[in-house]
Enzyme design. Structure first.
Site, PDB file in Angstrom:
ATOM      1  N   GLY A   1     -15.067  86.043  56.089  1.00 21.54           N
ATOM      2  CA  GLY A   1     -15.274  87.402  56.600  1.00 21.54           C
ATOM      3  C   GLY A   1     -14.395  88.390  55.854  1.00 21.54           C
ATOM      4  O   GLY A   1     -13.331  88.754  56.317  1.00 21.54           O
TER       5      GLY A   1
ATOM      6  N   ASP B   1     -14.526  91.568  55.267  1.00 18.01           N
ATOM      7  CA  ASP B   1     -14.815  92.987  55.516  1.00 18.01           C
ATOM      8  C   ASP B   1     -13.668  93.890  55.068  1.00 18.01           C
ATOM      9  O   ASP B   1     -13.899  94.994  54.577  1.00 18.01           O
ATOM     10  CB  ASP B   1     -15.102  93.218  57.003  1.00 18.01           C
ATOM     11  CG  ASP B   1     -13.903  92.849  57.858  1.00 18.01           C
ATOM     12  OD1 ASP B   1     -13.641  91.648  57.990  1.00 18.01           O
ATOM     13  OD2 ASP B   1     -13.222  93.757  58.368  1.00 18.01           O
TER      14      ASP B   1
ATOM     15  N   LYS C   1       2.483  89.551  67.567  1.00 18.05           N
ATOM     16  CA  LYS C   1       1.797  90.525  68.422  1.00 18.05           C
ATOM     17  C   LYS C   1       2.620  90.994  69.615  1.00 18.05           C
ATOM     18  O   LYS C   1       2.340  92.039  70.177  1.00 18.05           O
ATOM     19  CB  LYS C   1       0.439  89.997  68.868  1.00 18.05           C
ATOM     20  CG  LYS C   1      -0.576  90.052  67.738  1.00 18.05           C
ATOM     21  CD  LYS C   1      -1.983  90.247  68.254  1.00 18.05           C
ATOM     22  CE  LYS C   1      -2.980  90.411  67.131  1.00 18.05           C
ATOM     23  NZ  LYS C   1      -3.144  89.155  66.355  1.00 18.05           N
TER      24      LYS C   1
ATOM     25  N   SER D   1      -8.907  87.676  71.113  1.00 13.01           N
ATOM     26  CA  SER D   1      -9.230  86.265  70.947  1.00 13.01           C
ATOM     27  C   SER D   1      -8.009  85.403  71.197  1.00 13.01           C
ATOM     28  O   SER D   1      -8.056  84.202  71.031  1.00 13.01           O
ATOM     29  CB  SER D   1      -9.767  86.008  69.539  1.00 13.01           C
ATOM     30  OG  SER D   1      -8.774  86.332  68.599  1.00 13.01           O
TER      31      SER D   1
ATOM     32  N   GLU E   1      -7.353  87.854  54.115  1.00 12.08           N
ATOM     33  CA  GLU E   1      -8.256  87.561  55.220  1.00 12.08           C
ATOM     34  C   GLU E   1      -9.087  86.315  54.900  1.00 12.08           C
ATOM     35  O   GLU E   1      -9.118  85.854  53.772  1.00 12.08           O
ATOM     36  CB  GLU E   1      -9.143  88.770  55.525  1.00 12.08           C
ATOM     37  CG  GLU E   1     -10.057  89.157  54.394  1.00 12.08           C
ATOM     38  CD  GLU E   1     -10.783  90.468  54.663  1.00 12.08           C
ATOM     39  OE1 GLU E   1     -10.761  90.960  55.799  1.00 12.08           O
ATOM     40  OE2 GLU E   1     -11.388  90.985  53.716  1.00 12.08           O
TER      41      GLU E   1
ATOM     42  N   SER F   1       2.359  84.735  60.439  1.00 20.10           N
ATOM     43  CA  SER F   1       2.128  85.624  61.575  1.00 20.10           C
ATOM     44  C   SER F   1       2.159  84.949  62.938  1.00 20.10           C
ATOM     45  O   SER F   1       2.371  85.618  63.949  1.00 20.10           O
ATOM     46  CB  SER F   1       0.802  86.357  61.377  1.00 20.10           C
ATOM     47  OG  SER F   1      -0.234  85.443  61.101  1.00 20.10           O
TER      48      SER F   1
END
Ligand code: PLP
Length: 320
Positions: free
Chosen positions: A209, A211, A54, A79, A205, A305
């Site tokens: 979750g 999605d 990030k 988060s 993922e 990651s």
């Protein structure tokens, strides 16, 4: 109409990150190769500055601020790793940073963010709409919001990790990328499309979750409740407009991994490769091991990651 970032934006981001971000190592493991019957290339963003990819997107985005934006400051919600990434990048560039973090974020991530000099505001992620809260504060204080994933400069920055991987090892048949809101996956897909167009790019993922999987397969962004999973970097409720646009166009599919599979992968990295990889960082390898992809004889890239996990928590997860 949204203008999606392109590979040219990834290249421009790489130039801005030169000398600021680490060019992280690509590691191999005979045990992993044997287990999958494939040639596996781990791109180790757990060794990136502040411990996760990030930093790339955050630094790229803040580098593009005008003088007025720099003076007023940046705000974001996260988060954890995006918070640290913004805090560190802001400090390096001399920009004040305000960061909203969930009350239950890992203490090490909250401490690290404060340590970089950012103002941290805690909120209850199961109770309030963090995006609305952030927008309100941004307007009140004249701050520029840099969200964790749905921003062209963030996506372009994240894409530089896969760019480095392809430049170092050449074309791949598969690339497996952890998926939260999709900044990393979208950026990786831009680089794959430019540098290895035949490579199948998968997002992975948490099973709790899915999605992203639902969104990818149905063709519309699906919203879910905050999933309960140990993959705290991927507890997102939905993809973004930019990330979904790119993932849908350039991605191959979205897979899932269970918490138990993530723990198994964490153990593998610690035991066999002497590396600390956080649960979210293990999503790609967990799917490589368990999702039933036809990897035999193939060249497989796995993006690790991040590596930010409290050691106490790490011990608890491995002991359970
Ligand atoms: C943020 C994060 C992710 C998910 O990235 P997105 O760009 O939101 O999809 C994956 N792994 C780690 C370690 C992260 O910090």
């Amino acid at each position: 109409m949204l203008t999606l970032p392109t590979y040219e934006d990834v290249t421009a981001a790489a130039a801005r990150l030169q000398g600021q971000a680490h060019r992280t190592p690509v590691m191999r493991s005979r045990t992993a190769d044997q287990r999958l019957g494939a040639s596996v290339f781990f791109k180790c963003e757990n060794f990136q500055r502040m411990g996760a990819f990030k930093f790339r997107g955050a630094f790229n985005a803040l580098s593009r601020f005008s003088a007025a934006q720099r003076q007023a400051g940046v705000i974001t919600f996260s988060s954890g790793n995006h918070a640290q990434a913004i805090a560190l990048s802001a400090r390096l560039l001399g920009i004040p940073a305000t960061i909203l973090m969930p009350l239950d974020a890992p203490p090490s991530k909250i401490e690290a963010t404060k340590g970089y000099g950012a103002e941290v505001i805690l909120f209850d992620r199961y109770q309030c709409d963090r995006e609305a809260l952030t927008t309100e504060l941004a307007a009140q204080r004249g701050l520029t919001l840099i969200p964790p994933y749905d921003h062209a400069d963030v996506i372009a920055g994240q894409g530089t990790a896969a760019k480095e991987l392809f430049e170092e090892v050449g074309a791949l048949d598969f690339l497996l990328v952890p998926l939260g809101g999709g900044g990393l996956l979208a950026g990786s897909a831009l680089s794959a499309r430019a540098l290895a167009p035949a490579c199948q790019v998968y997002g992975v993922e948490p099973l709790a979750g899915n999605d992203g999987q639902q969104s990818f397969r149905s063709g519309a962004i699906v919203h879910i409740e905050t999933p309960k999973t140990i993959a705290d970097g991927a507890q997102t409720q939905h993809l973004g407009q930019y990330t979904f646009g790119i993932i849908r166009r350039d991605g191959h599919d979205v897979l899932t991994a269970s918490d138990a599979q993530l723990v198994e992968a964490m153990r593998f990295f610690a035991e066999r490769m002497k590396m600390l990889v956080e649960p979210t960082g293990c999503l790609g390898f967990a799917a490589a091991c368990h999702a039933g992809l036809p990897l035999a004889g193939k060249r497989v890239g796995v993006l690790l990651s991040g590596g930010n996990v409290d050691l106490r928590r790490f011990g608890e997860l491995l002991a359970a």
